[in-house]
Design an enzyme around this catalytic site. Structure first.
Site, PDB file in Angstrom:
ATOM      1  CG  HIS A  91      17.242 -21.104 -45.269  1.00  0.00           C
ATOM      2  ND1 HIS A  91      16.250 -21.882 -45.702  1.00  0.00           N
ATOM      3  CD2 HIS A  91      18.536 -21.352 -44.340  1.00  0.00           C
ATOM      4  CE1 HIS A  91      17.613 -22.876 -45.647  1.00  0.00           C
ATOM      5  NE2 HIS A  91      18.725 -22.836 -44.954  1.00  0.00           N
ATOM      6  CB  ALA A 124      41.880 -24.660 -49.550  1.00  0.00           C
ATOM      7  CB  ALA A 142      42.700 -20.700 -46.912  1.00  0.00           C
ATOM      8  CB  THR A 147      30.018 -10.801 -45.425  1.00  0.00           C
ATOM      9  OG1 THR A 147      30.818 -10.125 -44.457  1.00  0.00           O
ATOM     10  CG2 THR A 147      29.872 -12.497 -44.346  1.00  0.00           C
ATOM     11  CE  LYS A 148      35.128  -5.727 -45.813  1.00  0.00           C
ATOM     12  NZ  LYS A 148      35.578  -5.424 -44.705  1.00  0.00           N
ATOM     13  NE  ARG A 165      20.385  -8.682 -38.123  1.00  0.00           N
ATOM     14  CZ  ARG A 165      20.969  -8.936 -38.756  1.00  0.00           C
ATOM     15  NH1 ARG A 165      21.865  -7.825 -38.999  1.00  0.00           N
ATOM     16  NH2 ARG A 165      21.048  -9.134 -39.966  1.00  0.00           N
TER      17      ARG A 165
END
Length: 188
Positions: A91, A124, A142, A147-148, A165
């Site tokens: 978002h 999974a 799983a 994120t990298k 943060r």
């Protein structure tokens, strides 16, 4: 009467299987690209138009692959366990003076690309987030949160430690609150 009920049950079962088959075929035909021998498990939700899938891909049940304003590329010989989530977007959280549900529209490309190389296994309930590349031959354990970028032939398990943060600096936060009050009033 018993034979009629059994026959009706069989007919309903056939209709359910046919309906599921049609839904999966529609998902595949709506994709940017869908290779041969692609299995999509039951209950999967996808933004098909932005997804390209190679050959020999297994997608377990209840997976969610979504990227409304980006792309998801999946290579050949990739396996996804049940409940895998790929979320290609986020978002717009940095717009000052508007509520989060009232931010401006996004454009194609705003969410970037998620790329999963050939010969990968995604365990999974793994979660793969925006702008990530998973290298060829990698295994994602799983429940992992990716994120990298993951180098080729790597094993990645676990999730990164959460980072807390502030969304805005103090100065921008005051401007944001003031703009919200001016735009929407105090009732909201």
């Amino acid at each position: 009467m018993h034979k009629l009920i059994c026959l009706l049950g069989t007919l309903i079962n056939i209709l359910i299987k046919f309906s599921t088959y049609c839904r999966k075929q529609k998902q595949k035909s709506s994709m940017e690209k869908c290779g041969n021998n692609v299995y999509i498990g039951s209950g999967c939700i996808m933004t098909e138009k932005n997804i390209s899938i190679g050959n020999n891909v297994y997608i377990g049940p209840r997976c969610i692959f979504q990227s409304s304003f980006g792309k998801i590329h999946i290579g050949n010989h990739v396996m996804f366990g049940p409940g895998v989530n790929i979320h290609g977007g986020n978002h717009k959280i940095r717009e000052v003076g508007v509520y989060l549900d009232d931010v401006s529209s996004k454009n194609m490309g705003d969410d970037g690309v998620i790329s999963i190389g050939d010969d990968c296994w995604i365990g999974a309930n793994a979660i793969i987030l925006a702008n990530v590349s998973i290298g060829t031959g990698s295994v994602i354990g799983a429940g992992s949160v990716v994120t990298k970028n993951i180098p080729p032939y790597s094993i990645y398990t676990g999730s990164q430690e959460p980072v807390l943060r502030k969304r805005f600096t103090e100065e921008i936060e005051k401007i944001h609150i003031n703009n919200i009050l001016n735009r929407y009033g105090k009732e909201n």
